[in-house]
Design a protein around this motif. Structure first.
Motif, mmCIF file in Angstrom:
data_model
loop_
_atom_site.group_PDB
_atom_site.id
_atom_site.type_symbol
_atom_site.label_atom_id
_atom_site.label_comp_id
_atom_site.label_asym_id
_atom_site.label_seq_id
_atom_site.Cartn_x
_atom_site.Cartn_y
_atom_site.Cartn_z
ATOM 1 N N PRO A 183 11.137 -28.283 -19.210
ATOM 2 C CA PRO A 183 9.709 -28.581 -19.435
ATOM 3 C C PRO A 183 8.821 -27.438 -18.963
ATOM 4 C CG PRO A 183 10.511 -29.743 -17.497
ATOM 5 C CD PRO A 183 11.708 -29.103 -18.126
ATOM 6 N N TRP A 184 7.627 -27.366 -19.524
ATOM 7 C CA TRP A 184 6.648 -26.385 -19.085
ATOM 8 C C TRP A 184 6.182 -26.710 -17.662
ATOM 9 C CZ3 TRP A 184 6.187 -21.960 -21.317
ATOM 10 C CH2 TRP A 184 6.299 -21.809 -22.701
ATOM 11 N N ARG A 185 5.985 -25.654 -16.866
ATOM 12 C CA ARG A 185 5.452 -25.797 -15.522
ATOM 13 C C ARG A 185 4.301 -24.819 -15.351
ATOM 14 N NH1 ARG A 185 6.502 -23.353 -10.520
ATOM 15 N NH2 ARG A 185 8.015 -21.971 -11.539
ATOM 16 N N GLN A 186 3.174 -25.292 -14.851
ATOM 17 C CA GLN A 186 2.020 -24.418 -14.662
ATOM 18 C C GLN A 186 2.209 -23.596 -13.395
ATOM 19 O OE1 GLN A 186 -2.025 -25.864 -13.491
ATOM 20 N NE2 GLN A 186 -2.601 -25.169 -15.542
ATOM 21 N N VAL A 187 2.228 -22.272 -13.584
ATOM 22 C CA VAL A 187 2.386 -21.354 -12.453
ATOM 23 C C VAL A 187 1.039 -20.979 -11.866
ATOM 24 C CG1 VAL A 187 3.326 -19.125 -11.733
ATOM 25 C CG2 VAL A 187 4.507 -20.467 -13.484
ATOM 26 N N LEU A 188 0.063 -20.682 -12.741
ATOM 27 C CA LEU A 188 -1.302 -20.376 -12.319
ATOM 28 C C LEU A 188 -2.255 -21.235 -13.144
ATOM 29 C CD1 LEU A 188 -1.177 -16.461 -12.108
ATOM 30 C CD2 LEU A 188 -1.181 -18.063 -10.201
ATOM 31 N N PRO A 189 -3.237 -21.895 -12.500
ATOM 32 C CA PRO A 189 -4.137 -22.772 -13.250
ATOM 33 C C PRO A 189 -5.135 -22.026 -14.121
ATOM 34 C CG PRO A 189 -4.780 -22.670 -10.953
ATOM 35 C CD PRO A 189 -3.482 -21.934 -11.053
ATOM 36 N N GLY A 190 -5.576 -20.834 -13.689
ATOM 37 C CA GLY A 190 -6.568 -20.089 -14.453
ATOM 38 C C GLY A 190 -7.968 -20.658 -14.289
ATOM 39 N N LEU A 196 -9.996 -15.947 -15.929
ATOM 40 C CA LEU A 196 -8.665 -15.835 -15.348
ATOM 41 C C LEU A 196 -7.675 -16.619 -16.201
ATOM 42 C CD1 LEU A 196 -9.572 -16.291 -11.574
ATOM 43 C CD2 LEU A 196 -9.346 -14.167 -12.871
ATOM 44 N N ALA A 197 -6.625 -15.947 -16.666
ATOM 45 C CA ALA A 197 -5.683 -16.567 -17.588
ATOM 46 C C ALA A 197 -4.757 -17.539 -16.870
ATOM 47 C CB ALA A 197 -4.851 -15.483 -18.287
ATOM 48 N N ALA A 198 -4.497 -18.677 -17.513
ATOM 49 C CA ALA A 198 -3.514 -19.636 -17.016
ATOM 50 C C ALA A 198 -2.122 -19.173 -17.432
ATOM 51 C CB ALA A 198 -3.800 -21.025 -17.567
ATOM 52 N N ARG A 199 -1.135 -19.462 -16.562
ATOM 53 C CA ARG A 199 0.243 -19.035 -16.836
ATOM 54 C C ARG A 199 1.178 -20.240 -16.716
ATOM 55 N NH1 ARG A 199 2.943 -13.974 -16.392
ATOM 56 N NH2 ARG A 199 0.947 -13.086 -15.765
ATOM 57 N N TYR A 200 2.027 -20.398 -17.725
ATOM 58 C CA TYR A 200 3.009 -21.478 -17.757
ATOM 59 C C TYR A 200 4.403 -20.864 -17.931
ATOM 60 C CZ TYR A 200 -1.110 -24.355 -18.743
ATOM 61 O OH TYR A 200 -2.338 -24.949 -18.689
ATOM 62 N N SER A 201 5.419 -21.546 -17.398
ATOM 63 C CA SER A 201 6.784 -21.056 -17.551
ATOM 64 C C SER A 201 7.740 -22.219 -17.782
ATOM 65 C CB SER A 201 7.220 -20.263 -16.316
ATOM 66 O OG SER A 201 7.357 -21.114 -15.189
ATOM 67 N N ALA A 202 8.861 -21.925 -18.444
ATOM 68 C CA ALA A 202 9.916 -22.909 -18.698
ATOM 69 C C ALA A 202 11.260 -22.202 -18.573
ATOM 70 C CB ALA A 202 9.756 -23.532 -20.085
ATOM 71 N N ARG A 203 12.233 -22.882 -17.969
ATOM 72 C CA ARG A 203 13.572 -22.313 -17.838
ATOM 73 C C ARG A 203 14.338 -22.487 -19.143
ATOM 74 N NH1 ARG A 203 15.336 -20.614 -13.051
ATOM 75 N NH2 ARG A 203 14.070 -21.091 -11.210
ATOM 76 N N VAL A 204 15.080 -21.433 -19.523
ATOM 77 C CA VAL A 204 15.878 -21.448 -20.750
ATOM 78 C C VAL A 204 17.323 -21.122 -20.395
ATOM 79 C CG1 VAL A 204 16.228 -20.405 -23.016
ATOM 80 C CG2 VAL A 204 13.903 -20.716 -22.141
ATOM 81 N N SER A 205 18.245 -21.974 -20.822
ATOM 82 C CA SER A 205 19.670 -21.743 -20.609
ATOM 83 C C SER A 205 20.320 -21.420 -21.953
ATOM 84 C CB SER A 205 20.324 -22.994 -20.002
ATOM 85 O OG SER A 205 21.720 -22.802 -19.856
ATOM 86 N N VAL A 206 21.052 -20.309 -21.998
ATOM 87 C CA VAL A 206 21.689 -19.848 -23.240
ATOM 88 C C VAL A 206 23.198 -19.741 -23.004
ATOM 89 C CG1 VAL A 206 21.808 -18.017 -24.962
ATOM 90 C CG2 VAL A 206 19.631 -18.548 -23.850
ATOM 91 N N ARG A 207 23.995 -20.363 -23.875
ATOM 92 C CA ARG A 207 25.461 -20.314 -23.772
ATOM 93 C C ARG A 207 26.044 -19.871 -25.118
ATOM 94 N NH1 ARG A 207 29.177 -22.646 -20.458
ATOM 95 N NH2 ARG A 207 27.529 -23.903 -19.460
ATOM 96 N N LEU A 208 27.005 -18.943 -25.049
ATOM 97 C CA LEU A 208 27.731 -18.507 -26.248
ATOM 98 C C LEU A 208 28.994 -19.351 -26.348
ATOM 99 C CD1 LEU A 208 27.941 -16.499 -28.613
ATOM 100 C CD2 LEU A 208 29.186 -14.968 -27.078
ATOM 101 N N THR A 209 29.138 -20.154 -27.399
ATOM 102 C CA THR A 209 30.244 -21.109 -27.514
ATOM 103 C C THR A 209 31.500 -20.500 -28.111
ATOM 104 O OG1 THR A 209 29.442 -21.853 -29.676
ATOM 105 C CG2 THR A 209 28.639 -23.026 -27.721
ATOM 106 N N ARG A 210 31.376 -19.427 -28.876
ATOM 107 C CA ARG A 210 32.533 -18.819 -29.526
ATOM 108 C C ARG A 210 32.243 -17.363 -29.840
ATOM 109 N NH1 ARG A 210 31.077 -18.768 -34.942
ATOM 110 N NH2 ARG A 210 29.572 -20.390 -35.582
ATOM 111 N N ALA A 211 33.300 -16.653 -30.221
ATOM 112 C CA ALA A 211 33.144 -15.241 -30.549
ATOM 113 C C ALA A 211 32.278 -15.103 -31.804
ATOM 114 C CB ALA A 211 34.502 -14.586 -30.781
#
Length: 278
Positions: A183-190, A196-211
């Motif tokens: 989910p999005w998380r607010q890092v800076l309200p702005g 002053l710009a607001a900043r949001y971040s989200a964690r992304v997990s990437v997995r390679l399943t095959r060659a």
């Protein structure tokens, strides 16, 4: 007596009107103002990609009856550069200085340049703007080298000076990639009023399943915000990366010993021709 007073009042009113029209004409750009007058330039809302630049040329006139010189130009900060090709001005001559400021943040910006003259006058030139940055979607890494079964975590960042929260994320990915987005998380309200710009971040997990035999791509976008450019992640296997590097080396011209051509003496050349004819 009353009539004389009326005439004096009318003359004073005309003088004030004339002075007002002169001031308006100077402000309208029809004539450069006196070198001794303070000048201000406000660019207003200015959309830039940081770091950006703000530039303005201030014009002035030597309205004295003597030659004057610029003895020094002092910017208020190191973020401002000055161009002043001419430093000496004859009576009635027009000149200019150009100020270029480096913009490194959003919001209200102002800088000051002070010109010192041989007359002892110090003239301030003020340059300002309200810096606006574009909405931006970005990843903490643009490419990954993964073995089948490996996974990595990245950070997806969204910046918005209008302080609007990002909506749902649209995802286009290669079949060999598993991608999970938190989910999005607010890092800076702005602060919209302060710019002053607001900043949001989200964690992304990437997995390679095959060659994979080619580059795997994952495209992130915000369909609810059409003015925000998508961002893309490129995934390769180490074997695929080595194959690309090998192909690149094969395309480069091979190097070898340099052969030096020597001039053949005339007699040797004749013998060589006779030998070939035989």
């Amino acid at each position: 007596m009353k009539q004389h007073t009326k005439i004096l009042g009318a003359a004073a009113a005309l003088a004030v009107m004339a002075g007002t029209w002169l001031l308006v004409a100077q402000r309208g750009g029809s004539e450069a103002p006196s070198y001794a007058l303070e000048q201000r330039f406000d660019a207003g809302e200015t959309v830039v990609v940081l770091p950006g630049e703000l530039k303005h040329r201030f014009e002035f006139t030597n309205d004295t009856d003597q030659t004057i010189e610029i003895t020094a130009i002092k910017p208020a900060c190191g973020c401002t550069g000055i161009e002043a090709p001419v430093r000496t001005f004859e009576p009635g001559q027009t000149g200019w200085i150009e100020a270029t400021a480096t913009l490194t943040a959003s919001g209200q910006f102002s800088t000051l340049v002070t010109v010192h003259w041989s007359t002892g006058q110090q003239t301030p030139y003020l340059l300002g703007a309200f810096v606006v940055i574009s909405r931006e979607l970005s990843l903490s890494a643009m490419s990954l080298d993964l073995e089948p079964g490996d996974h990595r975590e990245l950070i997806l960042t969204y910046i918005d000076q209008q302080c609007e929260a990002p909506g749902a994320i649209s995802l286009e990915r290669s079949p060999a990639l598993e991608v999970e987005i938190g989910p999005w998380r607010q890092v800076l309200p702005g602060d919209r009023e302060l710019g002053l710009a607001a900043r949001y971040s989200a964690r992304v997990s990437v997995r390679l399943t095959r060659a994979i035999d080619e580059i795997g791509r994952t495209r992130f976008s915000l369909p609810g915000m059409t003015d925000v450019l998508p961002t893309e992640l490129v995934v390769r296997t180490p074997a695929l990366a080595r194959s690309f590097e090998q192909q690149l080396r094969q395309r480069r011209p091979t190097s070898g010993p340099i052969t030096i051509a020597h001039d053949t003496p005339a007699g040797d050349a004749d013998d060589a021709v006779k030998s070939e004819r035989r």
